[in-house]
Enzyme design. Structure first.
Site, PDB file in Angstrom:
ATOM      1  N   ASP A  91      -4.863   4.070  -4.408  1.00 45.00           N
ATOM      2  CA  ASP A  91      -4.827   4.497  -3.010  1.00 45.00           C
ATOM      3  C   ASP A  91      -5.980   5.463  -2.713  1.00 45.00           C
ATOM      4  O   ASP A  91      -6.127   6.490  -3.376  1.00 45.00           O
ATOM      5  CB  ASP A  91      -3.488   5.171  -2.726  1.00 45.00           C
ATOM      6  CG  ASP A  91      -3.176   5.287  -1.250  1.00 45.00           C
ATOM      7  OD1 ASP A  91      -4.119   5.251  -0.430  1.00 45.00           O
ATOM      8  OD2 ASP A  91      -1.988   5.420  -0.909  1.00 45.00           O
ATOM      9  N   HIS A 137       0.835  -1.198   0.000  1.00 44.29           N
ATOM     10  CA  HIS A 137       0.000   0.000   0.000  1.00 44.29           C
ATOM     11  C   HIS A 137       0.870   1.249   0.000  1.00 44.29           C
ATOM     12  O   HIS A 137       1.823   1.360   0.758  1.00 44.29           O
ATOM     13  CB  HIS A 137      -0.901  -0.008   1.243  1.00 44.29           C
ATOM     14  CG  HIS A 137      -1.631   1.263   1.454  1.00 44.29           C
ATOM     15  ND1 HIS A 137      -1.255   2.173   2.408  1.00 44.29           N
ATOM     16  CD2 HIS A 137      -2.694   1.789   0.821  1.00 44.29           C
ATOM     17  CE1 HIS A 137      -2.076   3.200   2.366  1.00 44.29           C
ATOM     18  NE2 HIS A 137      -2.964   2.997   1.406  1.00 44.29           N
ATOM     19  N   TYR A 188       9.711  13.079 -13.122  1.00 39.46           N
ATOM     20  CA  TYR A 188      10.930  12.269 -13.175  1.00 39.46           C
ATOM     21  C   TYR A 188      11.445  11.947 -11.772  1.00 39.46           C
ATOM     22  O   TYR A 188      11.855  10.811 -11.499  1.00 39.46           O
ATOM     23  CB  TYR A 188      12.031  12.977 -13.972  1.00 39.46           C
ATOM     24  CG  TYR A 188      11.799  13.042 -15.464  1.00 39.46           C
ATOM     25  CD1 TYR A 188      11.396  11.924 -16.182  1.00 39.46           C
ATOM     26  CD2 TYR A 188      12.004  14.220 -16.161  1.00 39.46           C
ATOM     27  CE1 TYR A 188      11.194  11.979 -17.547  1.00 39.46           C
ATOM     28  CE2 TYR A 188      11.802  14.292 -17.532  1.00 39.46           C
ATOM     29  CZ  TYR A 188      11.397  13.164 -18.213  1.00 39.46           C
ATOM     30  OH  TYR A 188      11.195  13.224 -19.579  1.00 39.46           O
TER      31      TYR A 188
END
Length: 125
Positions: free
Chosen positions: A45, A3, A96
């Site tokens: 999530d 998670h 990035y």
């Protein structure tokens, strides 16, 4: 992956190998088909506002249309009750930086520009 871990699905131009802790090659596949397959099995999530993050366009590309983003939002909405609101965006270089922290990066043959997405894993019930 647990998670809160993240996974990146990168387009064919994304520097996956040089940024990945774990590199998964999916040559010959495009991002939408992999996004759909992953979200069938991996919930996003629910403890964060936007668990699916795109890469924002650079200023010089501001007029560039990115139709694949609509496809991503539709796929996310199919699996997450927040719908398109579950999709946010990072500035390119922040994307990035976040990608370097990801559990894994999936390298694809996607040819669409700005077709990268980061997914944050939720709890499997």
């Amino acid at each position: 992956m647990g998670h809160g871990d993240t996974i990146v699905i990168g387009d064919g131009n994304f520097p996956a190998a040089s940024n990945a802790q774990r590199l998964i090659r999916c040559d010959g596949h495009n991002v939408p088909e992999l996004l759909d397959a992953i979200l069938k099995l991996m919930p996003l999530d629910t403890y964060v506002e936007t668990p699916a993050m795109l890469m924002q366009k650079m200023e010089r590309d501001r007029d560039l249309e990115i139709p694949v983003w609509d496809e991503y939002k539709s796929i996310v909405a199919k699996y997450d009750e927040r719908g398109e609101a579950a999709v946010g965006a990072y500035e390119r270089f922040e994307f990035y930086d976040e990608a370097k922290k990801a559990y894994a990066i999936i390298a694809t043959s996607e040819s669409a520009l700005y077709a990268n997405i980061i997914l944050q894993k939720g709890v499997i019930k």
